[in-house]
Design an enzyme around this catalytic site. Structure first.
Site: not given
Ligand SMILES: [Zn+2]
Length: 1038
Positions: A281, A421-422, A459, A419, A455-456
């Protein structure tokens, strides 16, 4: 993706005295496995239910002889083409730093998004797009042709981690929705050795009869400016048919932190290890293999990768089969993925990694959730595994949609730019964002790990299952994930009180960006690589999250999440835009009026840049409100004569909550026009608007209303909730900063804090003080600076007296999570402002650590380190540097603390040494280069000047290592520019931007605007602050 590389981006107390916009931020027992009810199960979406194509995935059965022949030919190709690869890379690097925008392309998703109800007088400017393909190239758009649809990728990769390269083959099955003789595909820095197009569905190794080949008019053409390869065919591809594009290529494996790249580390016993990993990404899948690299071009992926016998390989899906590949090599074939976007694909080859696994009872059954890390760090993975397991269950319950993959892996990567990546099913993390050890890491580290993990995993639904149609709606991914991360962690650890942190901090961070002219709407047209990369900012993430929060507050959680379940079900394995979200949510409004309000609200808040301030006054029982855009204005000398100023023309649809001393339950009004009045039932003594801080707007109270609030706070502040107390402080500070009220009112209000004991309001105060400190640092040692220090220390001295330094471990264990943060904040402020007791204590601890290697309290060790270095001797710095570079037993969070502390010594020689090391990338990893710049710029005048000199002199080198659009360069520029406070620095920055063709880049423009505001603030508002300090603090007191 979590773009905050370090926890200071989410650390509520860590660096507030170093940063202008400092942002926030148990045990390892096994997870209690929960099950879900049957009615929830019915809402589950399976790949098949959602229309996943049933492709005929025939097994690839190659003989070993054939593989050897292929390997020989690949080796020959490698030797011939390696020079070509190098040349291409050099050309691309050269072009990449030209920084010109690309040719525009009408963006369907933008044109279909809803227009605001108000007239936008200041439309988002389209930059001139000078990066474009040569006129002989047959495709002149930025976006790929929309009529070619990739359906299935079979990818084969044979990496050599020692030589740093790989050979690859990709077979892409496509169909077309209109007949065409032109195929355009993405490819970047790859050397293509063979390219053929066949009719029909084929996979690697199939013997395809010659008559299946679709002849090409000429050899494929390359456009390096836009990463395109064009294939001009002699025959037209027909609808209703499938075709296979077969490409063989060679790529490089470097330490570039994007694409398919290398990461290196040493074990605790000093053995060097290398791994290969991916970060795609936003636009780097095309660097790993030729592909249709746009988010709406979803397909199924079959990944086949060759690895050494001793290594392991991971990808989004579980391994289907591992077979011998000769020469002590294995070929790993992974199960075919669900339909997904290219930027979510991942494959990793690791040496001695270990993993821990939970079998988590999800809606689709028991699912292995694993955390991978270097073998000697695996003990620190337990906390992340606990969070991941619990939060997955929570998300399934809330969204009522199953996690669709058969496994979920989380992995720590030693070199990682963002930080985390999903990648679907294989989430990658920087080590500090996933490893946590209670013996060495603080509660801030712990919060950070929980937040990033949550957070990830959010996603996996928002972004992976349902993806934005185009990058302009990136907020649909990141805004949701940035809200849900708090929501998810709050469910697991309610005692952390994180939703209060969200309401204070996320709003503050977003508004710090959004209060400038050079902000952008949440949903914004993007038509170039740099515009896309620039979208990964606090507007997309945090303003997006605030909008979600405001909607939830107005609609109610149940209604909102019912809409979200519809949205996720309807667009599963597909793509959506702003309008799709709006339509799903409004189906669950309670009344026709609410439906209309939500529609208009979402329209106005996603396409208007900035945010409103409500000017409020009270006349008896009548509340009188007017709205306007809040913006930090610059004097005319700084602005363009043709500058577009839509301050008075923007109009927002605002859900307004309020409460009074007579009615503590908040009530709602909905503001549709520029002015609005309503009547209260009783005459209030005081009134709070935007009660509970759920709205993304400011309140500018009339003097009379503010005086009554200040009176109440000074008399009995507990009559108002802690969240609203922090809200009052925040609003009044913003009003003062924009010149809507005098700073005397703000400083007068802040004196109530001498009795405040809650973390939230004190944290708001610390943010205000950090703003003062940033600018006043220019006047070090002046009386006013001393008076500001005195004022600041007074506000927290009662907290410092109450808690002091921890003496034994037991004192810490009796404190709650917020109390530990409060104590930390007080100690940090006292030491930063040279309270003698505090610095003495810190130095005693530092000396014990230096001399006897005494273990320090985990939550305060960074304060000890930085104070020790700041006030200590050159030998202390050398000791710490040796520790940082040589001690192989240190974990990443400890190294991070040492690196930050090392930046607190600010003699020119040390600063220069650190900056050089940051660029070399040996002792200090490239991923941490911006951390060095960040902490040096805020450590003092020398640090910021040296960092600026360094960036100017090494610009070419910096931008050849890091992409101009990378987080690293973005953060470097923002951090340095924010320390500028005089005209000559502004002039120097403008000259630099012109010289390097940076004037069109939004983050540079924004950083420059902030620097200009600093100068304006000093001229206009600083005298107000000084006057108040002189009136209220005697010279004898300092
Ligand atoms: Zn994100």
């Amino acid at each position: 993706m979590n773009w905050s590389a370090n926890q200071e981006a989410c650390d509520s107390d860590n660096e507030m005295f170093q940063m202008s916009s400092s942002r926030m931020r148990d045990d390892g027992s096994h997870v209690r496995l929960l099950s879900v009810s049957e009615d929830e199960e019915q809402a589950s979406v399976s790949p098949q239910d959602a229309g996943l194509p049933h492709l005929n995935f025939r097994q690839s059965q190659h003989s070993s002889t054939k593989f050897k022949e292929e390997k020989k030919s690949r080796a020959a190709a490698l030797s011939i083409l390696v020079v070509g690869v190098i040349l291409i890379i050099i050309i691309n690097i050269g072009l990449g730093i030209k920084l010109k925008n690309m040719h525009g392309y009408p963006d369907k998703s933008v044109s279909s998004s809803v227009q605001p109800s108000s007239t936008l007088k200041c439309p988002v400017k389209k930059e001139s797009n000078s990066l474009r393909c040569n006129s002989s190239f047959p495709w002149q758009m930025y976006r790929l042709p929309s009529y070619i649809h990739p359906e299935f990728y079979s990818i084969f990769l044979h990496p050599n981690l020692t030589l740093g390269n790989y050979s690859g083959e990709v077979d892409i099955v496509v169909s077309v929705s209109q007949a065409t003789d032109l195929i355009v595909i993405h490819s970047k820095e790859l050397n293509i050795s063979a390219l053929k197009v066949y009719s029909g569905w084929h996979k690697r190794g199939d013997k395809i009869p010659a008559e299946y080949e679709v002849p090409q008019q000429r050899e494929y053409q390359v456009c390096t400016e836009l990463d395109f390869v064009a294939i001009q065919l002699s025959d037209r591809l027909q609808t209703q048919k499938q075709y296979t594009i077969h490409i063989e290529f060679i790529g490089s494996l470097t330490m570039s932190l994007n694409g398919f790249y290398l990461s290196k580390y040493k074990t605790k016993t000093g053995v060097n290890k290398t791994l290969a990993t991916t970060q795609f990404e936003a636009l780097s899948a095309r660097k790993a293999f030729p592909c249709f690299d746009e988010p709406a071009m979803k397909a199924n992926f079959s990944v086949n990768i060759v690895r050494d016998n001793t290594n392991s390989a991971l990808s989004n899906m579980p391994v289907e089969i591992t077979s011998d590949f000769g020469d002590d090599l294995k070929l790993v074939k992974f199960q075919t993925s669900v339909a997904m976007s290219t930027y979510l694909l991942a494959f990793i080859i690791v040496p001695d990694f270990d993993n821990i696994t939970n079998e988590v009872q999800l809606r689709r059954g028991s699912t292995p959730v694993s955390v991978y890390s270097p073998k000697d760090k695996i003990k620190s993975a337990q906390f992340a595994l606990e969070v991941a397991s619990k939060v997955l269950i929570q998300y399934e319950k809330t969204f009522k949609i199953s996690y669709p993959l058969p496994k979920l892996d989380l992995i720590a990567i030693p070199d990682f730019a963002a930080g985390a990546m999903e990648n679907w099913g294989l989430v990658t993390y920087r080590e500090t964002a996933i490893l946590w050890d209670e013996k060495t890491s603080s509660i801030s580290d712990k919060e950070w790990v929980a937040i990033v993990v949550a957070h990830e995993l959010a996603h996996q639904w928002f972004g992976n299952l349902v993806t934005m149609e185009w990058w302009n709606d990136l907020w649909l991914n990141e805004g949701f994930a940035s809200y849900v991360e708090f929501f998810g962690v709050n469910h697991i650890y309610p005692e952390w009180n994180l939703m209060e942190t969200f309401h204070s901090l996320t709003t503050a961070d977003a508004m710090t960006v959004d209060e400038n002219e050079n902000t952008h709407p949440i949903s914004v047209p993007v038509n170039s690589a740099i515009q896309i990369e620039e979208l990964f900012d606090d507007i997309t993430y945090k303003k997006g999250a605030c909008l979600i929060s405001m909607m939830i507050s107005y609609l109610g959680e149940d209604n909102f999440y019912a809409g979200i379940t519809d949205y996720l079900s309807k667009f599963a394995y597909s793509n959506a835009n702003n309008k799709d979200l709006t339509n799903a949510v409004v189906q669950h409004t309670s009344t026709a009026n609410q439906r209309k309000n939500v529609l208009r609200m979402l329209e106005s808040w996603t396409v208007e840049p900035g945010f409103p301030v409500l000017n409020v006054s009270l006349d008896g029982k009548t509340v009188i409100i007017s709205q306007m855009r809040y913006m930090l204005e610059l004097p005319a000398s700084y602005t363009n004569a043709n500058k577009c100023n839509n301050k008075s023309e923007s109009l927002w649809q605002i859900p307004l909550s309020y409460m009074t001393d007579k009615s503590k339950d908040s009530a709602w009004e909905f503001i549709e026009n520029r002015t609005y009045t309503f009547t209260l039932q009783d005459y209030p003594k005081w009134m709070i608007l935007n009660a509970n801080r759920r709205g993304y707007y400011l309140i500018n109270y009339s003097i009379k209303m503010l005086e009554s609030l200040i009176l109440q706070l000074k008399t009995d502040h507990t009559a108002i909730s802690a969240l609203d107390r922090s809200g009052i402080l925040f609003n009044v500070a913003k009003s003062a900063k924009a010149g809507l009220i005098g700073y005397d009112r703000l400083l007068d209000l802040m004196t109530y804090l001498e009795k405040e004991e809650e973390y939230g309001p004190l944290y708001s105060a610390l943010l205000i003080l950090s703003d003062f400190k940033k600018i006043l640092k220019m006047q070090f040692h002046t009386n006013h600076h001393k008076k500001m220090k005195h004022f600041s220390k007074n506000l927290l001295s009662h907290i410092y007296s109450k808690y002091g330094w921890p003496t034994v471990a037991s004192t810490q264990s009796t404190l709650t999570h917020p109390e530990i943060k409060l104590r930390r904040s007080a100690i940090k402020l006292m030491c930063a402002y040279d309270n003698e007791n505090c610095t003495n204590q810190a130095l005693i601890h530092f000396r014990k650590w230096m001399d006897n290697n005494t273990q320090l309290e985990v939550d305060y060790k960074d304060i000890v380190y930085s104070t020790g270095i700041r006030l200590g001797l050159p030998e202390d710095w050398k000791y710490m540097w040796n520790k940082y570079t040589k001690d192989l037993t240190l974990d990443a969070s400890e190294k991070n603390k040492l690196l930050k502390a090392l930046c607190h010594r600010t003699d020119e020689k040390t600063v220069e040494f650190l900056l050089d090391e940051a660029i070399k990338g040996e002792n200090i990893r490239h991923q941490d280069a911006d951390t060095v710049v960040h902490y040096l710029t805020y450590s003092g005048r020398v640090g910021s000047m040296m960092a600026w000199k360094f960036v100017r002199s090494k610009w070419e080198e910096i931008t050849s290592i890091f992409l101009i659009s990378s987080f690293t360069v973005q953060r470097m520029a923002e951090n340095i520019f924010q320390t500028f406070t005089d005209e000559s620095e502004i002039a120097g920055a403008e000259k630099f931007m012109e010289m390097h063709n940076l004037t069109g880049i939004r983050y540079f423009k924004r950083a420059l605007e902030k620097a200009k505001f600093n100068v304006h603030w000093i001229e206009t508002y600083q005298p107000q602050v000084f006057e108040w300090l002189d009136k209220n603090i005697a010279d004898s007191e300092i």
